[in-house]
Design a protein around this motif. Structure first.
Motif: not given
Length: 331
Positions: A182-204
């Motif tokens: 899997m380290q050799d596999v390419s991943l494509t996700v067409n997204a314009a934005s991502y969610v920023v999270v805190d140390e508990r992986l909750n959205p901020v």
């Protein structure tokens, strides 16, 4: 054709009955097979010509990394397991104690009943009954079908309460492209934005992916990624579907797709799969809502009493003629 696997004699599988569905190969085609578990309606195995399209867990084991789980009535996390409805503070069970969150919904803990089945299709049903943290009755009927193209999963959620009920859907497959590391596999996700999270992986908050390691539009190698990240503002394909592509060096591809309901996706990568191991793994999770949607409302669907909501997602493959010569490294 046998539709259920029988666990080792005298030993019950921790996830209950194992339902196998198979689309036999046609001349020049591929044979696709899936195994679904009674507990949670989990997709335990998915193969094409015997090659894995997802990470599997053992028949006599549990999905310790959420492999193949269905996430209803919410995917990802609810911060502190707390949310408010009709002027009342509600408390969901904390099942991610190290981060004090409620994670991945309720159906993964519940046995499902067979509604109908055939060689290529299985429909399971489970009812979510009212509880302190989720005071609603929700019927979940899920149909799994396989064809030469791969797996299709259709959820039918029906509100059996006398009041509107909130719901969201996700799934948690770890994707494989056959035996390619899997380290050799390419991943494509067409997204314009991502969610920023805190140390508990909750959205901020949210942020543009442009100019950051979160920009997956160019198809970076999975081995370069360190993600436990939700994406939004996805670009649909011309047919209105949302498609996330994993491609091996020889051109073989596996696609995780969702219909118009699946406007969000979570990507999780690890280099120590399974726990304490040394393999690279990536979960590509189509979702109908963002993390903590019970509080933010982002993507949350409110079903009226008696209302049914249908959605479909799936995993398809496009294997090249060179499929049999792909690199084999991780076992």
């Amino acid at each position: 054709m046998t539709l259920t696997n029988t666990p080792t004699a005298g030993i019950a599988a921790p996830t209950g009955q194992q339902f196998r569905i198979t689309a036999e190969s046609e001349p020049g085609g591929h044979a696709v097979s899936a195994v679904i578990t009674e507990l949670g309606g989990t997709v335990r195995s998915l193969t094409v010509d015997g090659e894995p399209l997802i990470e599997e867990f053992p028949e006599l084991g549990l999905p310790k990394h959420c492999e193949g789980e269905i996430l209803i009535p919410w995917p990802n996390r609810v911060r502190d397991g707390r949310w408010s409805h009709a002027g009342k503070d509600l408390q969901l069970a904390i099942n991610e104690p190290e981060r004090c969150n409620a994670i991945h919904g309720l159906v993964k803990y519940r046995p499902h009943q067979v509604v109908r089945r055939s060689a290529t299709e299985l429909t399971l049903h489970v009812r979510i009954y009212p509880s302190d943290g989720y005071p609603f009755a929700l019927d979940v009927e899920t149909t799994y079908s396989v064809s030469a193209q791969g797996l299709k999963v259709t959820h039918a959620l029906t509100n059996k309460s006398d009041q509107p009920a909130p719901a969201a859907i996700g799934s948690h497959p770890y994707i494989r492209v056959g035996a390619t590391p899997m380290q050799d596999v390419s991943l494509t996700v067409n997204a314009a934005s991502y969610v920023v999270v805190d140390e508990r992986l909750n959205p901020v908050g949210t942020s543009p992916v442009s100019g950051t390691p979160m920009d997956l539009a160019a198809g970076p190698k999975v081995g370069w990624l360190q993600l436990d990240t939700a994406f939004l503002d996805l670009t649909p394909a011309p047919d209105g579907m949302y498609r996330h592509i994993l491609e091996a060096p020889n051109g073989d591809t596996v696609e995780v797709w969702g219909d118009a309901n699946y406007q969000y996706a979570q990507v999780y990568t690890t280099t120590s799969y399974p726990s304490g191991g040394h393999r690279t793994a990536v979960a590509v999770e189509p979702m109908t809502a963002l993390p903590n949607a019970f509080n933010s409302g982002e993507g949350l669907r409110w079903l009226e009493p008696g209302e049914e909501w249908l959605s479909s997602w799936g995993i398809s493959h496009h294997f090249s003629q060179a499929h049999g010569t792909q690199v084999r490294g991780e076992k």
